[in-house]
Every structure is written in structure tokens, then in C-alpha cells.
Design a protein around this motif. Structure first.
Motif, short mmCIF file in Angstrom:
data_model
loop_
_atom_site.label_atom_id
_atom_site.label_comp_id
_atom_site.label_asym_id
_atom_site.label_seq_id
_atom_site.Cartn_x
_atom_site.Cartn_y
_atom_site.Cartn_z
N GLU A 31 0.82 -1.20 0.00
CA GLU A 31 0.00 0.00 0.00
C GLU A 31 0.86 1.26 0.00
O GLU A 31 0.47 2.30 -0.52
N ASN A 32 2.01 1.15 0.61
CA ASN A 32 2.85 2.33 0.73
C ASN A 32 4.31 1.91 0.57
O ASN A 32 5.02 1.73 1.53
N SER A 33 4.72 1.77 -0.68
CA SER A 33 6.03 1.18 -0.91
C SER A 33 7.17 2.17 -0.68
O SER A 33 8.33 1.81 -0.83
N SER A 34 6.84 3.38 -0.26
CA SER A 34 7.94 4.29 0.03
C SER A 34 8.30 4.24 1.51
O SER A 34 9.19 4.95 1.97
N ASP A 35 7.60 3.42 2.27
CA ASP A 35 7.87 3.32 3.70
C ASP A 35 9.15 2.52 3.92
O ASP A 35 9.15 1.30 3.94
N PHE A 36 10.21 3.24 4.08
CA PHE A 36 11.52 2.61 4.18
C PHE A 36 11.66 1.76 5.45
O PHE A 36 12.24 0.68 5.43
N ASN A 37 11.09 2.27 6.54
CA ASN A 37 11.17 1.53 7.80
C ASN A 37 10.52 0.16 7.68
O ASN A 37 11.01 -0.83 8.20
N LEU A 38 9.41 0.17 6.99
CA LEU A 38 8.67 -1.07 6.82
C LEU A 38 9.48 -2.08 6.00
O LEU A 38 9.54 -3.26 6.32
N LEU A 39 10.15 -1.58 4.98
CA LEU A 39 10.98 -2.44 4.16
C LEU A 39 12.09 -3.05 5.02
O LEU A 39 12.39 -4.24 4.92
N ASN A 40 12.65 -2.23 5.88
CA ASN A 40 13.67 -2.72 6.79
C ASN A 40 13.12 -3.81 7.70
O ASN A 40 13.76 -4.81 7.96
N GLU A 41 11.94 -3.55 8.18
CA GLU A 41 11.26 -4.49 9.06
C GLU A 41 11.08 -5.84 8.35
O GLU A 41 11.35 -6.90 8.90
N ILE A 42 10.64 -5.77 7.12
CA ILE A 42 10.42 -6.98 6.33
C ILE A 42 11.75 -7.71 6.11
O ILE A 42 11.87 -8.91 6.27
#
Lengths: 688, 87, 165
Positions: A31-42
Motif C-alpha cells: 500500500e505504501n512502498s515508500s515506507d523505508f522503515n517497513l521495508l527494513n522491518e520486512i
């Protein structure tokens, strides 16, 4: 279980949790692929998973995750925008991970077809990206590799992990527990003075509900200069949840010099209830992120086999019964001794407390289930091409664990149904109706008079009553000459063999209809209520008991036995005047009450028991609400109201529809619990 | 402590004395050891064990110490312990 | 299933009486034997399902073995006992007239059941053992409570419902 197996079990469970979280995170990321923190989390989740997989010889999972990690790492380090189709590949990959995990756990040799397909795509992507990168800047690539190596174990700044731990502890902080952050900076000579970091942690742990510590070992030197009895540990940060006061904590460190430790008391967070958490396609904010990232840290300190909990629960049920017996025993009550009376009162109170606490052990927040539903909404929205905006409320509402497991499927079905059939066919239709483009689905959980309600609302077309009725007549579900209330009409859509969708879609119309949902909710002894306004939307509410094991029951005498009627469905009970009891077609009795004709049910008829027949005005009528309307169950007398522990009658007797189970009374006898929805009048009663 | 070809097996509950002996043992042999396996049957006794493992890893990055690389240990006596040793 | 008992070796059986005849069941499924106690009847069940009992907090269904074998009903007396057995991970009680003893029977003493001459349906009997002067009929407990009976039971209920309507 050996130690080894225990460790393995813990890791498998942890892997399961990581995968579950990945599943949720990846959707949020999509939904929000610019969320860098979330990418890190993944990335971190995938990284840990890789470790777990390899540690237990899950090589197929390990291989897949390895390449997936590479891809994630690429985007993570380059901060390059992710192409739409690759994003889709990520979501697909998480699905594959889920499937492969199942294959690994069950030692299934054949992997799903999607495994190799998806793996190929990922490998291709990796090689494309990598080659591009090398040609662009070789040196940069090398530095990244080093960066990746240093990410082992901890992939971000220690402060963040510490913060997360504090948040996780705040989440499990109950009344009477204090949260502290302790910084232990022991001097280099601490070992020689007889102090060891672990000693303090051990002492704290003895008095703690939960404790987590973080050793900073960055200053440890290489062997050239290293000496075992010299302390190289820069500092240790300890997060501890304990009933102890600040003063108590301080005592643990009284022999240290003041600059070797600091204690910080952390205030509990106030949990705001019923604050709607809006999950919009574009509006996932940072606050939302911090909320759910904490779920990866340890939630609880002990894992208990649910079987053991059930046993404990059973025993507590017996305790409640025994306590009731004492409290209600005539002989004991006739003893005129104040201290006995008081003791019995205390016993009742303690029993109640134990019962509540044991019950709370089985309660878990519905949050995780709701999180999963976000994905269902996404998938359905994608398949139907309808824009959907999901609002979630009351995620913190707690519900019996055993119930949660059986709740997912009905909920998925209802949500799909709401999007597929509930919402208008497309945005144009919505705009024409004066609504926003995006359809709105509201998922809500709350308590209502001793029950838990989980509702799914849409702001779509609403149910067309005439159409439902005519369809029901067409399908032969109803004859058409009856008068129906609105709720009775809505209930028709949950009848077997009913489906209002003109075309059977891939989603909700998979041959099974809402009747399956209805059955599974009824298995949990709950019911479904439907409310709808044409043009405005529909709400499906699942009303569930607080727990599966105990119900509030009305004990009645009828036909020589004691039966229990669930108080939840009882409307009123009374002895009727002779004048209001009537006979229809010479056979079936009914009572006219406030202009409504209510059929009278005799248990002796339902159960074909031979018993002396009394007239309704000689007995008591217990009016209950059932799915087909009110009925009056005729009983000889009322005994009282009591909480009873429901037990099944065993496999061979569960097919007896009219009885939902049995309960053991204070005197050791068994009473059957009536399933009022299955008590049908012999003949239709004329409407008032 | 058990030495088996390339792999060295040690226990978690080493006291300071044992750790010092371990240090003496491993100093001359560090280049011949491929793996250090830590038997997690018991809880840790001294934080110095973590320190020496980190030191060994820093001295010879090729050395495999799965226990250390896990980055955490969970034991009833201490709760959850994490460690970070990269610069 | 029934071939299992043909294999060599000694097996142990609990014997009991129904009327004048002696029956045996393999003891490995027997959980315990209790004296007759109050049975709460459950409506709309076949006659042989006598109801349920409260066994230390668990509700256990009870089968009247006599009725199951189409024998006459008999008032319980001081010898009447309930044998609690585990069938399909569920405990079920069987009412019998009198419990006798535990016998160790050698496989060589067992033979296939006769096809006639019995009061009860020979389907339930997996073999017959000759012990001195008496004959013990070994029951196949799974058959005694097999699915077809449960299906019948469901049908009985269905029938009643449709008739009722």
C-alpha cells in the motif's frame, strides 16, 4: 521433550510468527512502498527466518528466503523505487514462503509449483539488479556487501531495538507492574570485585514478570590484548517489568558505585479504546508503523499447551460448581455462625477471582485476526476491481483463543461478501448514489451486555428486501404467505441454497453460501444479526459468548428432568392466564402476549417423553428468542439462574440437535442444555 | 569442554576460572579451530564468556560460533539476552 | 481388524455376564469398572443409549449392553456394573449384569465364532474361547459401537423430525 526439541519447537513457533507478520507487513508495504522503515522491518523478518530455516535444515525454505533477502536488500540499500510488478512478486513470495514452511514442517517432498516459478523470478531480478549495480559503481557494491555482513543479528541501531523492547513491555504491562530501563556500565575491574552483569540480571529476573537485556560488546578487543577477567562490555541495558518499586530496584545495585548504573522508571502507556484506526490506501502514517512493529518482540514469557489450559479451566469449572453447592446448601446456610458465613462469602469471592483470571488466560486480543483481514480486503478489492477503504475499530477487544481460530473463515467470508455483493458494482454507481468513490468497510469488535460482537459493515447498496423475499419463494425456502419482519427477511440470505448474486463469482460465491458462516458461528454458540438499509449499507454482526466453556443458564424443571435454557436467549418467564392460551387447529397451543401469538413448546412433545400432561396455566412459560421468532417453552417450574460449565455429551450424542450439551449441577447430577433454535413448534401459529 | 577435530564444544555455564583456562587453551590453537559449539543446556554463568567469544570472533572472523551469531539467548534465569558486537 | 485376535500369544480379557452367557473383551481398552450410578436419560436416542453419567466431572454416554444385543431390559441390582471403555479416544460406558474376572487366554484356545445358535448378533463376536467347561464369547468392541449404529441413530432422529413436521 528434550532440550533440543524444545528449542526447535520455540524456533518453529517463532518462524511461524515471523511469517505471519511478514504477511501483514508486505500488504502494508504494498500500500505504501515508500515506507523505508517497513521495508527494513520486512528485511529483518526475512533475515531471521533465513537463520531459523538453516538452523533446522529447512533447506528449501532457506534457499528461497536467501534470494528473497538479496532482493529486499537491494532495494533497501539503493532506496530505489520498486516497480509495480516487482511489488506483486514480493507479495507472491510471501505466499510461497508460507506454503514452503508448511511443506517443511510436514516433511512434504513435493513443493508447490509456485515455488520454482517464483524463485526463478527472484533470481532473475537479483541478477539484473546486481549486474546493473556493478556496472554502475563497483566500489559501492563492495561496501554494501560489508554493510550486509555487519547486519548479522542486529540490523539497526541498538537504540531502536531497545525502544521496541520497551514498547513491547508496555503492551503487556498490567496493573501493579512497573517498567524500568536500567543501564549497567560496570568498570573494567568488575569481575575482580566479584560482580558480573549476569548476576544482576539474574537477581532482577527472579522478581520480574519479563526481562530483556542488551549487551553492547562492541568494545571487546581481539585476543592480542584480551584478558578474560577484564570487563570489555561497554554497557548492558535492561528492560524489566516487575512489581518491585524503584527503591527495591535500587537495592539490587547498592554495592556498585553510582556511575556504574542508572535506573529509569518508564510510565505505562494509556491505551486508548475505540479510537478508529484508519487504514487507507495512502494514509498509513508513521504512528501506525510504531504500533505494530512491536509485535515481533516477545509477547509473553511462557508458552503453555492449550490442552493444559483447558484442563485447568475444567477444574476451575468444577471448583465453581462445588463452591456454588456450598454457598447454596440449606444445611450450611442454616448454621447461624457469622464466621462461617463470612468464610463462605470469601470463598465465593476468591472462586470468582480465580475463575476470572483463568478465563483471562484464554483471552487474546482480536488484533491479529483483524490484521489478517486487511489482506483479505486487499485481495478482494483487487479481484473485484473495487476501491475499498477499511476502517478497523476495537482491535484490543479480547476474545477466547479457541474461538479466534474458528472465527477467521466466517469473517473472511463475510468481508468478501460485503465487498463483492455489498458494495456497488463500480465507482460510477457509487458517485451516482452520492457516495465517495471508495467503498467503506468497517470492521469492529466490542462488548455488548455480556457478549462480544464482531461486525462487518459496508456502505454499499443494502439488501433489497423484495428481491430477497421473491428469491426465497422461488427457491422454495419460504412459501410466501407468511408475514416477515425485516430481520427475518435478512436472515433468509443465510439459509442453505440461497444466493442473491446473479453470477457466481470466484470470491464469495464458491458454491458455499452464508449458510456455512451461520453454521460455524452457531457452533461457537453465537448468532449472526443482519441489519441493512437499502441504499445505505449492510451490517453483519456476529454475537458471540465471552467464552466457550461457561454459560449463564436458567435451570428449569420439565417432564421429570432438569433442563438448562441459556439466559442469553430468555426474554421473560411467566405463568399465563388461562384466557390468553389458545389452541390452533386443535393441536398446537399458543399464547397471545401483547398482540403477538407465541407458540408453546412442550419438551415432552419435542423429546417424545411420556409424562403427565399439565395445562399451560398450571406451569410456567419461558419465552425465548430464536432465529425463527419467539417461542414459549413450557416448564413445570423454575429452579434458578446459575453459571454452568458446558460439557459435550460425547461424539455419539452430539448429533442431537435440540441439546447443545450437558452441565454438571452442584449435586453431581447432569442437566441437559437446550438449544432453543432447534425447538420448533409443531404447526405454524397464526399471526397476531 | 570437548575438542573434536575442527570443532570445539563448550558449555554455557563456565565459571570465571574455567573461562581463564579456556582462554589459555584456545590462544595457541585458534587458527586450527573451525567451529565453536556452545552447548546451551545450562544458563550462562558469567558475561565474560560472551566477551571471549566475541574476542575470538573478532580475532578470526572465519571462525564459526553459531551461538554468538544468533545474537540472543533465552533462559528462565535471565529472561531474554541480546548482544551486539559489530562496530 | 478381527484378524488381530487370531495371531499367536496370550491376551488378557475381562469377562462379564449378560444373562447366563459369558462374554469377554480385551482389557487394553478398558479404563475402569464402576458400580451402577444415576444415569440421566437423553431424549431422542435409541433405546440402548441409556443416557449420560457424571464420572468425576466428565460426562460419559452409557450404552445398555443388553438392549444393544436386543435382550430384555433388566432392573439393575447390586451386581450391575458399568465398564468404561475408550472407543475412538472417547470414553463410553457399557452396562453389564455382572463382571466376572480377568482371563489370560491363549490364542490356540480361540476359534472362529459359530454362525448360529446365539442369542445375539454374531457380528459383534470376533472369536469364541473354550475355557475348561465354559465358553467365552470375545466381543469386538469397535463393532459394538460402530459407525453404522451411529448413522442409524442419526436417521432415527431425522425420521422423528420429519414426522414431527
Amino acid at each position: 521433550m528434550t532440550k533440543q526439541e524444545q528449542v526447535k519447537a520455540i524456533f518453529i513457533e517463532e518462524a511461524g510468527e515471523i511469517i505471519e507478520k511478514l504477511d501483514i507487513d508486505i500488504i502494508r508495504f504494498e500500500e505504501n512502498s515508500s515506507d523505508f522503515n517497513l521495508l527494513n522491518e520486512i528485511f529483518r523478518g526475512v533475515h531471521t527466518l533465513k537463520g531459523n530455516a538453516n538452523a533446522f535444515g529447512f533447506t528449501r525454505l532457506g534457499e528461497f528466503v536467501h534470494y528473497f533477502e538479496d532482493v529486499l536488500d537491494y532495494y533497501r540499500s539503493t532506496k530505489e523505487d520498486i516497480e509495480e510488478h516487482n511489488l506483486e512478486l514480493f507479495v507472491e513470495s510471501v505466499d510461497v514462503i508460507k506454503e514452503v514452511m508448511t511443506c517443511e514442517l510436514d516433511a512434504i517432498d513435493t513443493l508447490p509449483k509456485s515455488y520454482s516459478e517464483c524463485l526463478e523470478k527472484i533470481k532473475t531480478l537479483v541478477s539484473i539488479k546486481k549486474s546493473k549495480d556493478i556496472s554502475l559503481d563497483k566500489q559501492n557494491d563492495v561496501s554494501e556487501l560489508i554493510d550486509l555482513a555487519s547486519e548479522f543479528g542486529f540490523s539497526e541501531e541498538p537504540e531502536n531495538i531497545l525502544l521496541k523492547s520497551i514498547k513491547a513491555h508496555q503492551a503487556i504491562q498490567d496493573d501493579g507492574l512497573n517498567l524500568y530501563k536500567i543501564d549497567l556500565t560496570l568498570d573494567v575491574d568488575c569481575y575482580k570485585r566479584g560482580f558480573d552483569h549476569l548476576l544482576f540480571i539474574k537477581n532482577l529476573a527472579e522478581e520480574a514478570k519479563s526481562i530483556e537485556s542488551f549487551f553492547n560488546m562492541q568494545n571487546v578487543e581481539t585476543l592480542d590484548t584480551f584478558k578474560s577477567d577484564t570487563n570489555y562490555i561497554k554497557n548492558v541495558e535492561i528492560v524489566v517489568l516487575t512489581p518491585l518499586s524503584y527503591e527495591n530496584i535500587e537495592e539490587f545495585f547498592e554495592f556498585l558505585s553510582e556511575d556504574e548504573y542508572s535506573i529509569e522508571s518508564i510510565k505505562p502507556v494509556v491505551v486508548k479504546e475505540d479510537e478508529p484506526l484508519v487504514v487507507n490506501n495512502k494514509s498509513i502514517g508513521a504512528s501506525d508503523d510504531t504500533l505494530s512493529t512491536s509485535t515481533i518482540t516477545q509477547k509473553s514469557t511462557i508458552r503453555i499447551d492449550t490442552l493444559k489450559l483447558d484442563e485447568l479451566f475444567d477444574s476451575v469449572g468444577e471448583l465453581v460448581i462445588a463452591q456454588n453447592f456450598i454457598a447454596q446448601n440449606e444445611k450450611i446456610r442454616s448454621v447461624e455462625d457469622e464466621s462461617i458465613g463470612r468464610t463462605i462469602d470469601t470463598l465465593s469471592k476468591i472462586t470468582k477471582i480465580i475463575q476470572d483470571r483463568v478465563m483471562s488466560l484464554r483471552m487474546v486480543a482480536i488484533k491479529d485476526t483483524f490484521e489478517k483481514m486487511k489482506r483479505v480486503v486487499r485481495d478482494t478489492s483487487k479481484k473485484t476491481g473495487k476501491e475499498v477503504h477499511l476502517v478497523v475499530q476495537g482491535e484490543e477487544t479480547e476474545i477466547d483463543k479457541t474461538m479466534i481460530d474458528s472465527l477467521s473463515d466466517p469473517l473472511i467470508h463475510i468481508i468478501r461478501n460485503a465487498i463483492d455483493h455489498g458494495l456497488e458494482a463500480n465507482a460510477d454507481e457509487r458517485i451516482k448514489a452520492g457516495k465517495s468513490r471508495e467503498g467503506k468497510i468497517t470492521l469492529k469488535a466490542f462488548h455488548k451486555s455480556g457478549s462480544i460482537v464482531i461486525s462487518v459493515s459496508d456502505d454499499g447498496r443494502g439488501i433489497n428486501k423484495e428481491r430477497v423475499l421473491s428469491k426465497a419463494i422461488e427457491r422454495g425456502i419460504v412459501s410466501g404467505d407468511e408475514n416477515f419482519t425485516d430481520s427475518q427477511i435478512f436472515a433468509l440470505i443465510m439459509q442453505p441454497g440461497f444466493s442473491t448474486a446473479e453470477t457466481i463469482s470466484d470470491l464469495s460465491g464458491r458454491g458455499v453460501g452464508l449458510d456455512v458462516v451461520k453454521t460455524s458461528i452457531e457452533k461457537l454458540r453465537g448468532k449472526i444479526e443482519i441489519d441493512s438499509k437499502e441504499g445505505e449499507g449492510t451490517t453483519f454482526s456476529m454475537v458471540l459468548p465471552l467464552t466457550l466453556a461457561i454459560i449463564d443458564g436458567m435451570l428449569v424443571h420439565a417432564a421429570g428432568e432438569i433442563y438448562i435454557i441459556p439466559t442469553l436467549s430468555v426474554v421473560e418467564s411467566f405463568r399465563p392466564e388461562k384466557e390468553i392460551v389458545h389452541m390452533a387447529k386443535g393441536k398446537s397451543e399458543f399464547v397471545s402476549l401483547r398482540g403477538q401469538n407465541i407458540p408453546i413448546i412442550r419438551l415432552s412433545d419435542v423429546f417424545t417423553l411420556e409424562t403427565q400432561r399439565i395445562e399451560p396455566w398450571e406451569g410456567i412459560l419461558v419465552c425465548v428468542e430464536t432465529e425463527i421468532g419467539r417461542i414459549a417453552i413450557m416448564v413445570d417450574s423454575l429452579i434458578g439462574r446459575q453459571q454452568v460449565v458446558i460439557k459435550t455429551l460425547g461424539k455419539s450424542l452430539t448429533k442431537l440437535k435440540e441439546v447443545s450439551g450437558g452441565a454438571i449441577l452442584g449435586n453431581g447430577e447432569i442437566a441437559l442444555i437446550l438449544n432453543v433454535d432447534e425447538l420448533r413448534p409443531l404447526i405454524e401459529v397464526p399471526h397476531g | 569442554m570437548e575438542f573434536n577435530g575442527d570443532a570445539l564444544m563448550i558449555d554455557t555455564d563456565m565459571s570465571m576460572e574455567e573461562i581463564i583456562k579456556f582462554e589459555e587453551f584456545i590462544r595457541p590453537r585458534i587458527d586450527f579451530i573451525e567451529t565453536i559449539e556452545v552447548e546451551e543446556g545450562c544458563a550462562l554463568k558469567s558475561s565474560a564468556l560472551l566477551s571471549i567469544l566475541v574476542s575470538l570472533k573478532k580475532t578470526r572472523p572465519k571462525l564459526q560460533i553459531p551461538f554468538l551469531e544468533k545474537g540472543l539467548s533465552i533462559a528462565p534465569a535471565y529472561g531474554t539476552i541480546h548482544w551486539i558486537y559489530h562496530d | 481388524m478381527s484378524e488381530k485376535t487370531v495371531k499367536a500369544g496370550r491376551e488378557r480379557f475381562l469377562t462379564f455376564y449378560l444373562g447366563d452367557e459369558q462374554y469377554g473383551i480385551a482389557i487394553n481398552r478398558i479404563k475402569e469398572i464402576i458400580a451402577m450410578m444415576k444415569v440421566t436419560s437423553v431424549p431422542k436416542t435409541p433405546l440402548f443409549m441409556r443416557g449420560v453419567i457424571n464420572l468425576r466431572g466428565s460426562i460419559i454416554p452409557i450404552v445398555d449392553t443388553r438392549l444393544r444385543f436386543n435382550m430384555e431390559y433388566r432392573e439393575p441390582d447390586m451386581y450391575t456394573a458399568i465398564i468404561i471403555m475408550e472407543v475412538d479416544k472417547v470414553n463410553i460406558g457399557f452396562i453389564v449384569d455382572r463382571v466376572e474376572e480377568v482371563l489370560s487366554i491363549d490364542a490356540s484356545h480361540m476359534s472362529a465364532p459359530p454362525k448360529f445358535g446365539n442369542q445375539i448378533d454374531t457380528d459383534f463376536i470376533c472369536s469364541v474361547a473354550q475355557i475348561e467347561n465354559s465358553v467365552v464369547m470375545i466381543l469386538d468392541i469397535l463393532k459394538l459401537f460402530e459407525d453404522d449404529e451411529l448413522v442409524n441413530f442419526e436417521q432415527i432422529q431425522q425420521k422423528q423430525i420429519t414426522e414431527g413436521l
